[in-house]
Design a protein around this motif. Structure first.
Motif, PDB file in Angstrom:
ATOM      1  N   GLY A   1     -16.425  13.557 -37.345  1.00 26.86           N
ATOM      2  CA  GLY A   1     -17.675  13.288 -36.658  1.00 26.86           C
ATOM      3  C   GLY A   1     -18.814  13.967 -37.396  1.00 26.86           C
ATOM      4  O   GLY A   1     -18.664  14.426 -38.520  1.00 26.86           O
ATOM      5  N   LYS A   2     -19.948  14.012 -36.724  1.00 21.99           N
ATOM      6  CA  LYS A   2     -21.129  14.648 -37.290  1.00 21.99           C
ATOM      7  C   LYS A   2     -21.587  15.766 -36.369  1.00 21.99           C
ATOM      8  O   LYS A   2     -21.361  15.719 -35.159  1.00 21.99           O
ATOM      9  CB  LYS A   2     -22.268  13.637 -37.428  1.00 21.99           C
ATOM     10  CG  LYS A   2     -22.056  12.576 -38.466  1.00 21.99           C
ATOM     11  CD  LYS A   2     -23.282  11.683 -38.512  1.00 21.99           C
ATOM     12  CE  LYS A   2     -23.211  10.674 -39.621  1.00 21.99           C
ATOM     13  NZ  LYS A   2     -24.448   9.859 -39.662  1.00 21.99           N
ATOM     14  N   PHE A   3     -22.279  16.737 -36.959  1.00 21.02           N
ATOM     15  CA  PHE A   3     -22.813  17.853 -36.189  1.00 21.02           C
ATOM     16  C   PHE A   3     -24.080  18.332 -36.891  1.00 21.02           C
ATOM     17  O   PHE A   3     -24.107  18.431 -38.120  1.00 21.02           O
ATOM     18  CB  PHE A   3     -21.786  18.985 -36.122  1.00 21.02           C
ATOM     19  CG  PHE A   3     -22.031  19.959 -35.016  1.00 21.02           C
ATOM     20  CD1 PHE A   3     -21.584  19.703 -33.736  1.00 21.02           C
ATOM     21  CD2 PHE A   3     -22.720  21.137 -35.261  1.00 21.02           C
ATOM     22  CE1 PHE A   3     -21.808  20.602 -32.712  1.00 21.02           C
ATOM     23  CE2 PHE A   3     -22.943  22.043 -34.254  1.00 21.02           C
ATOM     24  CZ  PHE A   3     -22.488  21.781 -32.967  1.00 21.02           C
ATOM     25  N   GLN A   5     -16.155  18.311 -39.276  1.00 22.73           N
ATOM     26  CA  GLN A   5     -17.390  17.628 -38.896  1.00 22.73           C
ATOM     27  C   GLN A   5     -18.307  17.558 -40.114  1.00 22.73           C
ATOM     28  O   GLN A   5     -18.464  18.554 -40.837  1.00 22.73           O
ATOM     29  CB  GLN A   5     -18.111  18.388 -37.775  1.00 22.73           C
ATOM     30  CG  GLN A   5     -17.300  18.555 -36.514  1.00 22.73           C
ATOM     31  CD  GLN A   5     -16.933  17.225 -35.881  1.00 22.73           C
ATOM     32  OE1 GLN A   5     -17.795  16.423 -35.567  1.00 22.73           O
ATOM     33  NE2 GLN A   5     -15.646  17.000 -35.713  1.00 22.73           N
ATOM     34  N   CYS A  24     -25.042  12.206 -32.795  1.00 22.76           N
ATOM     35  CA  CYS A  24     -24.252  13.402 -33.107  1.00 22.76           C
ATOM     36  C   CYS A  24     -24.779  14.554 -32.273  1.00 22.76           C
ATOM     37  O   CYS A  24     -25.952  14.608 -31.937  1.00 22.76           O
ATOM     38  CB  CYS A  24     -24.290  13.735 -34.605  1.00 22.76           C
ATOM     39  SG  CYS A  24     -25.785  14.467 -35.227  1.00 22.76           S
TER      40      CYS A  24
END
Length: 120
Positions: free
Chosen positions: A3-5, A34, A115
């Motif tokens: 995922g993204k952060f 991430q 995100c």
């Protein structure tokens, strides 16, 4: 699939505790697979200048310089707000590893698919 952060850091020596914790969390995010960006804005852009973070070491944490180097080495990206940096007349040729100058559009592009983000 990672995922993204995103972490937005708005302080530097004016609040070394927040600057340090931002990179502690950023390291945890990148270590958790991430795709992680630390966006430096307002006073936070100062930590992107090589040597600036060398004196920041909060009790109980690794020194900020070490946290930033580990973050970059792990593949984390440091986005530096170009207008904020230029306003402070800082040296664009002296950026730390992993730091790139960006405008707001680059941050919006990164976050556009959604995100989680934190601000310090």
């Amino acid at each position: 699939m990672p995922g993204k952060f995103c972490i937005n850091l708005t302080c530097a020596k004016d609040n070394p505790d927040k600057a340090t914790v931002a990179f502690v969390v950023a390291n945890a995010a990148v270590a958790s697979d991430q795709e992680t960006v630390v966006f430096l804005s307002t006073e936070g852009v100062r930590v992107a200048v090589a040597g600036y973070a060398d004196e920041i070491a909060e009790e109980g944490f690794a020194p900020l310089k070490e946290l930033m180097a580990n973050f970059a080495a792990a593949g984390g990206k440091i986005y530096v707000c170009s207008p904020c940096f230029k306003k402070r007349k800082l040296d664009e040729t002296a950026l730390v590893a992993g730091a790139v100058m960006v405008g707001g559009a680059k941050l919006v592009e990164f976050m556009s698919t959604g995100c989680p983000s934190l601000s310090y």
